[in-house]
Scaffold this active site. Structure first.
Site, PDB file in Angstrom:
ATOM      1  CB  VAL A  13      -0.840  -0.188   1.016  1.00 23.44           C
ATOM      2  CG1 VAL A  13      -1.631   1.242   1.242  1.00 23.44           C
ATOM      3  CG2 VAL A  13      -2.015  -1.009   1.067  1.00 23.44           C
ATOM      4  CD  GLU A 164      -5.888  -0.480   1.087  1.00 26.65           C
ATOM      5  OE1 GLU A 164      -6.123  -0.634  -0.301  1.00 26.65           O
ATOM      6  OE2 GLU A 164      -5.561  -1.582   1.830  1.00 26.65           O
ATOM      7  CB  CYS A 275      -7.646  -6.765   2.954  1.00 23.72           C
ATOM      8  SG  CYS A 275      -6.236  -5.146   2.880  1.00 23.72           S
ATOM      9  NE  ARG A 443      -7.913 -18.333  -9.186  1.00 26.90           N
ATOM     10  CZ  ARG A 443      -8.073 -17.408  -8.459  1.00 26.90           C
ATOM     11  NH1 ARG A 443      -9.340 -16.451  -8.486  1.00 26.90           N
ATOM     12  NH2 ARG A 443      -7.365 -16.996  -7.516  1.00 26.90           N
TER      13      ARG A 443
END
Length: 466
Positions: A13, A164, A275, A443
């Protein structure tokens, strides 16, 4: 007017954010500081391909500003003393022991930063929370800073929250053209000072002002809502597989509803990164602390389903390969938690690989950006070949190319959506594998027709027809 900015923390970040601020505000000197000498050396390396953070476009932005008004240093105290504004952008991992272990954020580095600022700052300093923090962390920072300002040196502080909202892989784009910039605080003058910096390239209507606590909570809430969408679509993907439906068709159908929208509806191996899980668990801890157990249970289930999805994929691989992967070579394509980043924090590949190693598999892992040393730290196991494949002990090794990874493999697992995996030539890869061979596309990015035409058996997440 702000003339010098210091950012404590040169990670995923702090580094990119300060690089963009320096790029867009050439009149402001921006200094990024970190106690990790190796990391700072990498930021200062003349070879921009060796930056410690891989992010598309970051090398160009750093190249324009470094040496002009952007610098990197380990001299934290001097940088704070010279700064008008100090950003705190250090890691806030989940606590591993003590009160709140497994859920609450470990704020030791944030507190250490506050104490460093309290000791080294001069004059009036605006302190900006950039790290993702629990609600009311600013109160602790304020208390530390106010205690330092009680002397005769007339030092004063203002604390702002400026979370952020970056997605790794698109961080530079997110910084240069943000959906919004959120600034929380109770000092209008300081809020205006920070807003003026962003106003060099962000329209005023996209700079939102709130109180401190709303700003801190907004970051946790944003990540919780996004993670909830991923767990939700993965739950539907599992149902699609047993019912004959296709989760991509379902996602397209619901995503065209303007109330829902199409983003974060891609089924896969689950969310990762620094996060999502951390912030949800933090929210869970806070809800329980403030007497909201039902709310805590709801958000905790989002994390539980994410973990279940990763274990489910590993179990499915074992089941499809005749109930055992002991001694079998499995090619793992992708180790980063998402494409276009070298970040592996909470990467789905870690849990899936650990489960397969526990089953005795021999893994050949390929990722275009993740270093073998990082893989070893995440898997908590050194890379080494297994001499006795049938010993029952799992092992892994890095594969420098996809071709090397699939050679002799019983199955290929696609775990990260790197662009190069989307265009693989399965007709040339299939002859390298041991038959019967599988492709597990977690995926949903492979060319299904080509995989089948190459004589490989395909499993694709959320597809009931394969």
């Amino acid at each position: 007017m702000t003339q010098r900015i210091c950012c404590i923390g040169a990670g995923y970040v702090g580094g990119p954010t300060m690089a963009v601020i320096a790029d867009r505000c050439p009149q402001i000197h921006v200094q990024v500081v970190d106690i990790n000498q190796a990391r700072i050396d990498a930021w200062n390396d003349a070879d921009l391909s060796k930056l410690p953070v891989y992010e598309p476009g970051l090398d160009v932005v750093v190249g324009r500003s470094r040496g002009r008004n952007l610098s990197f240093s380990t001299d934290v105290s001097a940088a704070i003393a010279a700064a008008d504004m100090v950003f705190i952008s250090v890691n806030t991992p989940t606590k591993t022991k003590g009160l709140g272990a497994g859920q609450a954020s470990d704020l030791r580095w944030v507190e250490a930063c506050a104490r460093e600022v309290a000791q080294a700052a001069t004059g009036h300093t605006i302190v900006v929370e950039k790290s993702t923090l629990p609600v009311r962390t600013a109160a602790a920072i304020k208390t530390i800073l106010e205690a330092a300002g009680d002397g005769e040196d007339q030092r004063t502080f203002s604390v702002l929250s400026n979370p952020e909202f970056l997605a790794e892989g698109t961080a530079i784009r997110d910084l240069e053209a943000p959906d919004r910039v959120l600034i929380g605080g109770d000092d209008p003058a300081s809020i205006d000072t920070l807003a003026a910096i962003y106003a060099h390239w962000v329209p005023q209507r996209q700079i939102l002002r709130t109180n401190l606590w709303s700003s801190e909570l907004s970051k946790l809430t944003a990540n919780a809502f996004l993670a909830q969408r991923i767990s939700s679509i993965n739950s539907i993907a599992a149902f699609c597989e047993v019912s004959g439906a296709d989760v991509r068709e379902v996602a397209r159908a619901i995503g065209t509803d303007s109330r829902i929208g199409p983003k974060f509806l891609n089924a896969g191996p689950g969310f990762g990164g620094s996060c999502f899980q951390k912030d949800i668990l933090n929210l869970v801890y806070l809800c329980r602390h403030f007497g909201l157990p039902e709310v805590a249970d709801y958000w905790e289930s989002v994390v539980a389903l994410n973990t279940w999805q990763q274990h489910r994929i590993a179990r499915l691989v074992v089941e499809k390969l005749f109930g055992t992967v002991t001694g079998k070579r499995l090619a793992i394509l992708g180790f980063a938690f998402k494409a276009d980043t070298n970040d592996t924090r909470e990467a789905p590949a870690i849990r899936i690989c650990r489960d397969l190693l526990e089953e005795g598999a021999q893994l050949a892992i390929h990722d275009p950006k993740v270093a073998v040393q990082q893989m070893a730290r995440d898997l908590q196991q050194k890379a080494e070949p297994q001499e006795d494949a049938l010993s029952g002990t799992g092992s892994w090794a890095e594969a420098c190319t996809v071709e090397e990874a699939v050679t002799g493999a019983d199955a290929v697992l696609v775990l990260t959506e790197w662009q190069e995996y989307r265009t693989l030539n399965w007709m040339s890869l299939a002859p390298r594998m041991r038959k019967p061979a599988w492709v597990f596309d977690a995926r949903a990015i492979t060319d299904h027709e080509q995989v089948r035409a190459a004589g490989l058996t395909l499993w694709c997440v959320g597809d009931g027809d394969v």
